[in-house]
Design an enzyme around this catalytic site. Structure first.
Site, short mmCIF file in Angstrom:
data_model
loop_
_atom_site.label_atom_id
_atom_site.label_comp_id
_atom_site.label_asym_id
_atom_site.label_seq_id
_atom_site.Cartn_x
_atom_site.Cartn_y
_atom_site.Cartn_z
NE ARG A 57 -3.63 4.11 2.15
CZ ARG A 57 -3.19 3.67 0.99
NH1 ARG A 57 -2.44 4.46 0.23
NH2 ARG A 57 -3.46 2.44 0.57
CG ASN A 101 -2.19 1.05 -2.89
OD1 ASN A 101 -2.28 1.70 -1.84
ND2 ASN A 101 -1.02 0.78 -3.44
CG MET A 118 -1.66 -1.29 1.44
SD MET A 118 -2.72 -1.73 0.07
CE MET A 118 -4.09 -0.61 0.35
CB CYS A 119 2.44 3.31 -1.94
SG CYS A 119 3.51 1.88 -1.74
CB THR A 120 -0.38 7.81 -0.55
OG1 THR A 120 -1.26 6.98 0.21
CG2 THR A 120 -1.16 9.00 -1.09
#
Length: 313
Positions: A229, A176, A1-3
């Protein structure tokens, strides 16, 4: 998971910033790659050469060199990869006449061979992402990618069961799953968000008053799902002051930073923000902060160097 977010400040400096959220310990380092460097792909018997020097963050894979998650090159083009589980769909085998790459090869290939978002979009048709196992995490890595450049162009590349899709990124945000168009459609459900407090309203003979400072952001999602997010990053990016891009982005990333222990997987491991990065495409500077740090490390790209260089953290 990332932003990941793109950003342009009042000085017209262009940035790409991201959190790297993962449970597997990545041992990431910042590395400078010179022009004419040859990479061996994770796809058997495939290699590719860089036309441009670049600075990127990633891991060293024994026998293959480096696998990068994000970076920028000397032309001001930048890219970051983010997890895209359940949706990414790659080729089962190499295709003759194409540049065959693993998903984790694409950042290095793009930084070494594209000068802009437009050129990257044009070259997408020449590549084929092959479904191969990454020897670091011992699984096939499902990714999608956000790209930006010094001209202020933004894009998203997703490869799914329905084909190869390149989208212009109008909001400068990516997280994601689900697919990028779904996130864009979902923003319509948060049209009420605003930086100013709401005023009073009248119901019959009764007048309501605002609930206190911040009432305009009521309903802004605060959880750590990809969907939330995306909305949170889009809102904070839109309304953050742009006097200083580095300062603004450090706070934008803080809004989606995941502390260790608050988001656990079914195997008990924590998904957390292993590092935060801010890439200044104009000053050619990479700001890098690991989870246990209180300040960013700074590394500059030297496009005249002909050696691979790791920056000590």
């Amino acid at each position: 998971m990332c932003t990941a977010v793109t950003f342009t400040d009042k000085k017209s400096h262009h940035y790409l910033a991201r959190t790297m959220d993962f449970s597997f310990e990545l041992d990431t380092r910042v590395v400078s790659i010179p022009k004419n460097h040859v990479f061996d792909s994770l796809v058997s018997d495939v290699s590719f050469k860089t036309e441009h020097a670049f600075l990127a963050a990633g891991q060293e894979i024994e026998g293959y060199g480096y696998s990068f998650g994000d970076g920028f090159n000397e032309k001001g083009f930048a890219i970051a990869s983010l997890y895209f589980e359940k949706y990414a769909k790659y080729s089962a085998a190499p295709i003759d006449g194409k540049t065959n790459l693993a998903s984790t090869d694409l950042v290095a290939w793009a930084l070494g061979n594209a000068e802009s978002v437009d050129e990257f979009a044009q070259k997408i048709s020449s590549i084929n992402i092959v479904d191969v196992v990454n020897p670091v995490i011992m699984e096939k890595v499902p990714l999608h990618w956000i790209v930006t450049d010094g001209f202020g162009n933004d894009g998203v590349l997703e490869i799914t069961e329905s084909g190869v899709h390149f989208y212009r990124n109008q909001v400068g945000v990516m997280t994601n799953p689900p697919e990028f168009p779904w996130h864009m459609e979902n923003l319509n459900h948060y049209n009420n968000l605003q930086p100013n407090d709401f005023g009073s309203k009248t119901y019959g003979d009764f007048t309501t008053f605002w609930d206190g400072p911040g009432s305009g952001t009521r309903g802004l999602p605060g959880d750590y799902t990809s969907i939330s997010r995306f909305v949170r990053a889009a809102y904070v990016r839109q309304y953050s002051e742009r006097e200083n891009g580095l300062v603004a982005l450090s706070h934008i990333l803080n809004a989606v930073d995941i502390p260790k222990g608050v988001k656990k997987k079914s195997d008990g491991l924590s998904d957390y923000t292993q590092y935060k990065a801010i890439l200044d495409l104009d000053d050619q500077c990479y700001y890098f902060m690991k989870y246990g740090d209180a300040a960013f490390m700074k590394a500059f790209l030297d496009s005249n160097s002909d050696e691979v260089k790791e920056f000590q953290h």
